[in-house]
Design a protein around this motif. Structure first.
Motif, PDB file in Angstrom:
ATOM      1  N   LYS A   2       0.847  -1.196   0.000  1.00  0.00           N
ATOM      2  CA  LYS A   2       0.000   0.000   0.000  1.00  0.00           C
ATOM      3  C   LYS A   2       0.886   1.251   0.000  1.00  0.00           C
ATOM      4  O   LYS A   2       1.654   1.477   0.924  1.00  0.00           O
ATOM      5  N   ILE A   3       0.754   2.036  -1.056  1.00  0.00           N
ATOM      6  CA  ILE A   3       1.561   3.244  -1.199  1.00  0.00           C
ATOM      7  C   ILE A   3       0.630   4.450  -1.220  1.00  0.00           C
ATOM      8  O   ILE A   3      -0.337   4.488  -1.987  1.00  0.00           O
ATOM      9  N   THR A   4       0.921   5.434  -0.382  1.00  0.00           N
ATOM     10  CA  THR A   4       0.102   6.646  -0.305  1.00  0.00           C
ATOM     11  C   THR A   4       0.982   7.877  -0.471  1.00  0.00           C
ATOM     12  O   THR A   4       2.206   7.807  -0.386  1.00  0.00           O
ATOM     13  N   SER A   5       0.315   9.004  -0.687  1.00  0.00           N
ATOM     14  CA  SER A   5       1.040  10.268  -0.853  1.00  0.00           C
ATOM     15  C   SER A   5       1.445  10.822   0.505  1.00  0.00           C
ATOM     16  O   SER A   5       0.895  10.462   1.544  1.00  0.00           O
ATOM     17  N   SER A   6       2.447  11.687   0.485  1.00  0.00           N
ATOM     18  CA  SER A   6       2.898  12.354   1.708  1.00  0.00           C
ATOM     19  C   SER A   6       2.872  13.855   1.496  1.00  0.00           C
ATOM     20  O   SER A   6       2.544  14.351   0.405  1.00  0.00           O
ATOM     21  N   ASN A   7       3.221  14.583   2.529  1.00  0.00           N
ATOM     22  CA  ASN A   7       3.268  16.035   2.415  1.00  0.00           C
ATOM     23  C   ASN A   7       4.337  16.492   1.436  1.00  0.00           C
ATOM     24  O   ASN A   7       4.236  17.558   0.830  1.00  0.00           O
TER      25      ASN A   7
ATOM     26  N   SER B 211       5.837  16.206  -1.989  1.00  0.00           N
ATOM     27  CA  SER B 211       5.350  15.742  -3.287  1.00  0.00           C
ATOM     28  C   SER B 211       6.295  14.759  -3.957  1.00  0.00           C
ATOM     29  O   SER B 211       5.888  13.989  -4.826  1.00  0.00           O
ATOM     30  N   LYS B 212       7.571  14.780  -3.541  1.00  0.00           N
ATOM     31  CA  LYS B 212       8.547  13.881  -4.161  1.00  0.00           C
ATOM     32  C   LYS B 212       8.600  12.511  -3.487  1.00  0.00           C
ATOM     33  O   LYS B 212       9.158  11.573  -4.029  1.00  0.00           O
ATOM     34  N   LYS B 213       8.016  12.413  -2.301  1.00  0.00           N
ATOM     35  CA  LYS B 213       8.084  11.171  -1.553  1.00  0.00           C
ATOM     36  C   LYS B 213       6.725  10.515  -1.437  1.00  0.00           C
ATOM     37  O   LYS B 213       5.684  11.171  -1.456  1.00  0.00           O
ATOM     38  N   LYS B 214       6.760   9.199  -1.327  1.00  0.00           N
ATOM     39  CA  LYS B 214       5.572   8.407  -1.068  1.00  0.00           C
ATOM     40  C   LYS B 214       5.747   7.704   0.273  1.00  0.00           C
ATOM     41  O   LYS B 214       6.859   7.560   0.788  1.00  0.00           O
ATOM     42  N   ILE B 215       4.637   7.243   0.828  1.00  0.00           N
ATOM     43  CA  ILE B 215       4.690   6.513   2.087  1.00  0.00           C
ATOM     44  C   ILE B 215       4.267   5.074   1.846  1.00  0.00           C
ATOM     45  O   ILE B 215       3.213   4.810   1.267  1.00  0.00           O
ATOM     46  N   TRP B 216       5.123   4.174   2.257  1.00  0.00           N
ATOM     47  CA  TRP B 216       4.812   2.731   2.181  1.00  0.00           C
ATOM     48  C   TRP B 216       4.732   2.207   3.605  1.00  0.00           C
ATOM     49  O   TRP B 216       5.735   2.120   4.308  1.00  0.00           O
ATOM     50  N   LEU B 217       3.529   1.843   4.035  1.00  0.00           N
ATOM     51  CA  LEU B 217       3.335   1.236   5.338  1.00  0.00           C
ATOM     52  C   LEU B 217       3.552  -0.270   5.175  1.00  0.00           C
ATOM     53  O   LEU B 217       2.718  -0.960   4.575  1.00  0.00           O
TER      54      LEU B 217
ATOM     55  N   CYS C 263       5.596  -5.452   9.009  1.00  0.00           N
ATOM     56  CA  CYS C 263       5.924  -4.953  10.353  1.00  0.00           C
ATOM     57  C   CYS C 263       5.260  -3.622  10.688  1.00  0.00           C
ATOM     58  O   CYS C 263       5.455  -3.083  11.776  1.00  0.00           O
ATOM     59  N   ASN C 264       4.491  -3.068   9.750  1.00  0.00           N
ATOM     60  CA  ASN C 264       3.763  -1.790   9.936  1.00  0.00           C
ATOM     61  C   ASN C 264       4.689  -0.581  10.081  1.00  0.00           C
ATOM     62  O   ASN C 264       4.265   0.466  10.571  1.00  0.00           O
ATOM     63  N   PHE C 265       5.928  -0.724   9.640  1.00  0.00           N
ATOM     64  CA  PHE C 265       6.832   0.420   9.692  1.00  0.00           C
ATOM     65  C   PHE C 265       6.502   1.377   8.544  1.00  0.00           C
ATOM     66  O   PHE C 265       6.246   0.953   7.417  1.00  0.00           O
ATOM     67  N   GLU C 266       6.540   2.675   8.826  1.00  0.00           N
ATOM     68  CA  GLU C 266       6.222   3.683   7.818  1.00  0.00           C
ATOM     69  C   GLU C 266       7.498   4.091   7.078  1.00  0.00           C
ATOM     70  O   GLU C 266       8.376   4.750   7.621  1.00  0.00           O
ATOM     71  N   ASN C 267       7.600   3.652   5.819  1.00  0.00           N
ATOM     72  CA  ASN C 267       8.764   3.955   4.999  1.00  0.00           C
ATOM     73  C   ASN C 267       8.461   5.124   4.065  1.00  0.00           C
ATOM     74  O   ASN C 267       7.430   5.145   3.393  1.00  0.00           O
ATOM     75  N   LYS C 268       9.342   6.094   4.029  1.00  0.00           N
ATOM     76  CA  LYS C 268       9.234   7.202   3.092  1.00  0.00           C
ATOM     77  C   LYS C 268      10.148   6.907   1.905  1.00  0.00           C
ATOM     78  O   LYS C 268      11.363   6.759   2.073  1.00  0.00           O
ATOM     79  N   ILE C 269       9.551   6.807   0.727  1.00  0.00           N
ATOM     80  CA  ILE C 269      10.299   6.308  -0.431  1.00  0.00           C
ATOM     81  C   ILE C 269      10.128   7.221  -1.643  1.00  0.00           C
ATOM     82  O   ILE C 269       9.153   7.971  -1.751  1.00  0.00           O
ATOM     83  N   PHE C 270      11.106   7.129  -2.541  1.00  0.00           N
ATOM     84  CA  PHE C 270      11.011   7.767  -3.843  1.00  0.00           C
ATOM     85  C   PHE C 270      10.688   6.665  -4.854  1.00  0.00           C
ATOM     86  O   PHE C 270      11.480   5.729  -5.017  1.00  0.00           O
TER      87      PHE C 270
END
Length: 575
Positions: free
Chosen positions: A63-68, A70-76, A80-87
């Protein structure tokens, strides 16, 4: 990645107060095969994206969602439910359950870039005096040496040459090997003409006949040190392809004669070093006696030194992608418990055979070709689950790695998992991910990622009603086989067999109960023999391998247990 049941059985696992307590068996078993490594699914040239906490790889189901930003996405992370900030761009997201990543291309590797069919096949053959022992066979059995010997006998006997034949004849162990290799050469000439096939023989000396074209090299005084043998390997010329050498190699093969001692250690060391020139090569050792000459001699007073020699040789072969198969003769003693560990580490075959059956045994080895080397498999589970460790039930990890080494299309391994006793599962399904890193025969290093979600059930009967007893059985045999090697006192085949027999078979069930029963009895008997011998020896075993105390027949059977596959426990479907 195949599951023993269509459902994950969410029974919580109780803590264990002692290592001797066994968890209750269930259907939570995964089987992993490696035949698909020869294919390329959804190949990515980019790098895989790993979870910063559990090291799971982003997959199609993530599951990939947007973040504040604009260049990064959030992958929960689904594990393990860790919140990864990814490009990541949309086209970088895998589109199927399986994804392959190229970690290192062939031209970036140190491997020699050749046709994978051009690797080495080294026959390392015992020609000591005991190889002249004979076995009775039918008179119509044809040997490749018959014509040559008949011409010789006819010339020597002249007018007294007999005009009739006996109804029976006898074949020596060496002649059986000659039959097997001669048959191999004929088949390989048609299927793998570019393969580099060589012949190494040993008695009190080691003779390197090579591809039949090279000048023979004989090791007489160079049997005691690794450095001396390494120098001989360095001056051994490269072999020509079988399509150009078969005639000459066959001539050398059929002119072999028995006699002398058994310099097995130096011959095997040389063969493995030579084969290591090309990843994916094979060595087939055939012997009928104890190594008693040169390095690796079992007559060495320093037993630990001898054991260390073979242990390190197996590690070296595995690291270089060389498969070593070891064939011994029925009724002989070769210390197969120790030698067989080399085959176990390298994905080779270990067997004790009747000389008459050598031809079939050699053919089966050729069919089991290496498809990848330096293979490791990592299973990642949801944090609510853990992988069972039969050698230590207090070890409860959600991520476990297994170093496999060389694999063939037939290689299959299993995992067991369970639910943590302190975790309340609210999800309807949970993720599973298998990461396989491996090196192809042309030197490319790849990562294969397989991700699946499985539905949860709290109903034991439901999980069992949708189970495959063949996968459950193969896991039992493999896990109990490993315990026979390392912790025979923990083997409890009876408990797992009782559970397996309690599951009601489905209408389309293909589980072969008779085949499993034979393996069950074998495990039980070998455990009792091993524990009895350990007690009698009353001393520690080198490298913690209990198989070293067994006779060759029992040792061979234990090593085979680790190669049991689902199809070995399958009966033919009724038409």
């Amino acid at each position: 990645m195949n599951f023993a049941s269509a459902f994950v059985y969410a029974r919580k696992s109780k803590p264990f107060s002692s290592d001797n307590c066994l968890p209750e068996p269930d259907t939570n078993v995964i089987s992993a095969k490696f035949d698909h490594l020869v294919d390329m699914y959804d190949a990515h040239t980019g790098e895989p994206i790993f979870c910063s906490q559990c090291n799971a790889v982003l997959s199609k189901q993530s599951k990939i969602t947007s973040s504040n930003d604009s260049k990064k996405k959030i992958w929960l992370c689904e594990f393990c439910n860790f919140e990864n900030k990814i490009f990541i761009d949309k086209e970088e997201i895998p589109t199927s359950e399986e994804a392959t990543y190229i970690l290192q291309s062939p031209h970036d590797s140190n491997e020699t870039q050749e046709n994978s069919d051009s690797n080495y096949l080294i026959y390392c053959i015992d020609i000591s005096g005991s190889m002249s022992v004979t076995t009775q066979i039918n008179a119509d059995f044809v040997l490749p040496t018959d014509q040559l010997r008949e011409e010789t006998h006819r010339h020597m006997a002249g007018e007294f040459y007999p005009q009739y034949r006996s109804r029976v004849r006898h074949i020596t162990r060496l002649e059986s090997v000659q039959v097997a290799i001669d048959d191999n050469l004929t088949k390989l000439e048609k299927t793998n003409p570019d393969k580099k096939v060589g012949l190494v023989t040993f008695n009190q000396n080691v003779s390197i006949l090579g591809d039949g074209l090279m000048t023979e090299i004989k090791m007489c005084r160079d049997l005691e040190t690794k450095d001396d043998i390494k120098k001989i390997v360095e001056r051994t010329p490269d072999f020509d392809s079988l399509k150009n050498t078969k005639k000459f190699l066959r001539e050398k093969l059929l002119n072999l004669e028995e006699g002398g001692a058994t310099a097995l250690g130096p011959a095997l060391y040389y063969s493995i070093l030579l084969a290591s020139r090309k990843s994916g090569s094979q060595v087939i050792l055939c012997t009928d006696g104890l190594a008693n000459k040169g390095i690796g001699s079992f007559e060495n007073e320093n037993e630990e030194e001898t054991n260390l020699f073979y242990n390190e040789l197996g590690d070296f072969a595995a690291a270089k992608g060389v498969s070593v198969s070891i064939i011994t003769i029925e009724g002989t003693t070769c210390k197969l418990g120790l030698l067989g560990d080399i085959s176990f580490k390298t994905g080779g075959i270990v067997n004790v055979v009747n000389p008459v059956n050598l031809k079939n045994e050699f053919s089966s080895i050729l069919e089991d070709q290496i498809i990848a080397t330096n293979v490791s498999a990592t299973l990642t589970l949801h944090k609510a689950l853990f992988i069972k460790d039969h050698s230590n039930f207090d070890n409860r990890q959600s991520v476990v790695s297994k170093e496999i080494g060389n694999v063939t299309k037939e290689t299959e391994i299993t995992f067991e998992f369970s639910v943590r006793d302190d975790f309340n599962i609210t999800e309807k399904e949970l993720p599973f991910q298998l990461k396989i890193t491996y090196t192809t025969l042309n030197g490319a290093k790849l990562l294969r990622v397989l991700t699946k979600f499985k539905e949860i059930t709290h109903d034991k009967n439901k999980a069992e009603a949708h189970s495959d007893r063949r996968i459950l059985a193969s896991n039992i045999v493999q896990s109990q086989g490993r315990l026979l090697q390392m912790n025979p006192e923990k083997v409890n085949i009876e408990k797992y067999s009782n559970y397996l027999n309690s599951i009601q078979p489905k209408n389309d069930d293909l589980f072969d109960l008779n085949a499993y029963g034979e393996l069950e009895n074998q495990i039980s008997r070998t455990r009792d023999v091993t524990l009895s011998q350990q007690s009698a020896l009353a001393r520690p075993m080198y490298f913690s391998n209990a198989v070293t105390t067994l006779d060759d027949g029992d040792a061979s059977k234990v090593y085979k247990l680790n190669r049991i596959k689902t199809k070995d426990l399958s009966r033919m479907s009724k038409k």
